[in-house]
Write an enzyme that holds these catalytic residues in place. Structure first.
Site, short mmCIF file in Angstrom:
data_model
loop_
_atom_site.label_atom_id
_atom_site.label_comp_id
_atom_site.label_asym_id
_atom_site.label_seq_id
_atom_site.Cartn_x
_atom_site.Cartn_y
_atom_site.Cartn_z
N LYS A 45 -1.10 62.71 10.12
CA LYS A 45 -1.43 61.63 9.18
C LYS A 45 -2.82 61.81 8.58
CE LYS A 45 -0.90 57.42 7.42
NZ LYS A 45 -0.73 57.65 5.99
N ASN A 100 -4.91 66.93 8.32
CA ASN A 100 -4.99 66.52 6.92
C ASN A 100 -6.19 65.61 6.73
OD1 ASN A 100 -4.33 64.57 4.59
ND2 ASN A 100 -2.89 66.24 4.27
N CYS A 131 -7.65 62.10 -3.47
CA CYS A 131 -8.25 60.78 -3.24
C CYS A 131 -9.20 60.44 -4.40
CB CYS A 131 -9.07 60.79 -1.95
SG CYS A 131 -8.17 61.33 -0.53
N GLY A 245 10.23 67.38 -1.92
CA GLY A 245 11.68 67.17 -1.95
C GLY A 245 12.51 68.04 -1.05
#
Lengths: 303, 243
Positions: A45, A100, A131, A245
């Site tokens: 995360k 991450n 960000c 995807g």
């Protein structure tokens, strides 16, 4: 026997399948369901210096073959990630993981990256440059070659581990950003982050997502991701971690043919919690079907 | 949580828009009333989270309202249809706090999880009162289910066509009870928060991504820190909720 092992920036992965950051937490929710040691690695995360609640809800909207999220980097902050989450992840996963890293200023990226760099469990740092830059009016670092390069260069100064630059596709020319990251010292590129999208509720006649817009992911974006990886592979000389995807072993092979050395699986985990395990299990048979003996031989094979 | 293929045993309309479906399969992951299941609907990308009405060793019963594309498709599932379901999601209600005479308050499609709770509280010898809130007579469902297991049932309708005219709080305000449990829409929750005395638990709803705690799509702030409605909820204790 086929070979599914790949080498990503010095990490020997049993297979190229890595759950994407933000769709796999810190692994332990999934470890209740299956032995996650089958995974090539895990991108955990997105972590920022301070803890973050993220954006107001609703943060999720459904789309045709995909979804929009505007979670907004909810995480407990790097100190708690290191003291609480990583030990819990280590208890269920014995390989190196990908950290991450998010940030809203250059200094924050540096502090967060340097703290995670010291963790033995962390094999690679993946820098999320999508960000908003709070010191530059909130424009994302990753939408300009200069902003992207500034972040990567700064992070490289404070880390000893390989650095992946995670690129946003919401730019005019993604190859420019990739090249700027390579020149700034990135060891690899991971791409693509989500596409900026929106849904509107016909009953309320307002956007479904509280923040109006969010990141679109899921099988619908695979062609966009393949195109972007294909383009970047032609321009850079560093490895690419492809994502966007991916939901099946066939998608993994397609992404590697476009130029990816390894892949990340995101939204698929949320609809089928066994998605990564299933993809890994079906990979050898799909390789045999397409006469692939060794995954390393197909990287960039479509060029 | 378990994932499996479940078979539809029945799927019947209770009102114009509310359906009751019985699914057969492994129910071992259900440990408390108030938990939910997450169903794959063909043609929809995300699963559909639906609260559990009741369960036994090999069946789980859900009651759902047709509100959009996914539930419209579910309403067409016939007996024998097989679907992919995640079962045993969320924390469920904590029954240990009920006291001897709890009140259960359900509003509209928030009523179903109250049944599994009611049945188990009565089995423990508790004297249970149930308030069921509807808009009008034609929307009433499940009243007999609660009556048949021995609960004292109070129906409220906004238009006064059945029972007490008004909202669930019009029934609640003169009642005595040891604890409350509730599930329903947010305006009802706010009215209950202003009316109820003592401790209680609220079961919340939120748009979810995964339903099992991975995506952080349904987070909320509480007095005890951030919680995920799907995993740390959907049931929150009254004292921790930030309104």
């Amino acid at each position: 026997m086929v070979n599914t092992k790949v080498n990503l920036l010095g990490l020997e992965l049993d297979n190229p399948v890595i759950p994407a950051s933000g769709t796999f937490g810190f692994g332990y929710e999934y470890a209740e369901l299956y032995d996650i040691n089958c995974l090539g690695s895990i991108s955990f995360k997105g972590t920022t210096l301070e803890s973050r609640f993220g954006n107001p809800t609703p943060r999720i909207a459904e789309c045709t073959m995909g979804m929009i999220n505007s979670v907004g980097l909810q995480n407990p902050g790097v100190y708690k990630v290191i003291s609480e989450e990583l030990p819990k992840l280590k208890a269920v996963y014995n390989k190196k993981v990908i950290a991450n890293v998010g940030g809203f200023s250059i200094e924050e990226y540096q502090q967060c990256a340097s703290l995670l760099d010291k963790e033995e469990q962390v094999g690679i740092l993946e820098i999320n440059i999508s960000c908003p830059n709070l010191h530059a009016g909130g424009k994302n670092f990753g939408v300009s070659a200069e902003g992207a390069a500034t972040v990567i260069e700064a992070v490289k100064k404070v880390t000893t581990k390989p650095v992946l630059a995670k690129l946003t596709p919401n730019v005019t020319d993604i190859t420019e950003i990739a090249l700027a990251c390579e020149e700034a010292g990135a060891d690899g590129i991971s791409m693509i982050n989500t596409l900026l999208g929106m849904r509107i509720d016909l009953k309320t006649k307002k956007p479904v997502i509280h923040n109006k817009m969010g990141g679109f992911s899921g099988p619908a974006i695979l062609p966009v991701a393949l195109r972007a990886v294909y383009q970047v592979y032609e321009k850079v000389n560093i490895p690419i971690v492809g994502m966007g995807g991916i939901s099946s072993a066939k998608d993994v092979i397609e992404m590697m043919l476009a130029g990816a050395t390894a892949v990340q699986v995101g939204a698929a985990n949320l609809v089928n919690p066994y998605a990564c395990r299933d993809i890994i299990n079906e990979l050898p048979a799909v390789m045999e079907k397409y006469n692939i003996k060794d995954l390393n031989e197909i990287i960039g094979g479509a060029h | 949580m378990t994932q499996g293929i479940y078979t539809v045993l029945s799927n019947k309309a209770l009102t114009d828009s509310v359906y009751k479906m019985v699914l057969q399969g492994d129910t071992s992951a259900l440990t408390a009333p108030g938990q939910f299941v997450n169903l794959t609907v063909e043609g929809c990308y995300l699963r559909r989270p639906i609260s559990v009405f009741d369960w036994d060793e090999n069946t789980v019963t859900i009651i759902y309202k047709v509100v959009g594309e996914g539930t419209e498709k579910m309403a067409k599932w016939q007996e024998g249809y097989e679907c992919d379901v995640l079962v045993g999601l969320g924390n469920g209600f904590d029954m240990s706090k009920s006291g001897d005479a709890p009140v259960l308050i359900g509003g509209g499609v928030g009523i179903p999880p109250m049944f599994g709770l009611c049945k188990r509280l009565i089995a423990e010898g508790k004297k249970v009162k149930v308030i069921l809130g509807f808009n009008k007579e034609s929307e009433i469902f499940c009243k007999e289910d609660f009556e048949s297991i021995g609960a004292s049932v109070y129906v409220t309708t906004v238009d006064g066509s059945v029972g007490i005219k008004g909202f669930v709080t019009d029934a609640l305000k003169n009642m005595t009870y040891t604890y409350f449990y509730t599930c329903g829409p947010m305006p009802m929750f706010k009215a209950i928060e202003n009316t109820a005395v003592g401790g209680g638990q609220y079961s919340f709803e939120e748009r979810m991504g995964c339903g099992f705690g991975a995506c952080m799509g349904c987070s909320c702030k509480t007095k005890y820190g951030n919680k995920r409605i799907c995993k740390d909820g959907p049931v929150l204790e009254r004292e921790e909720i930030i309104w």
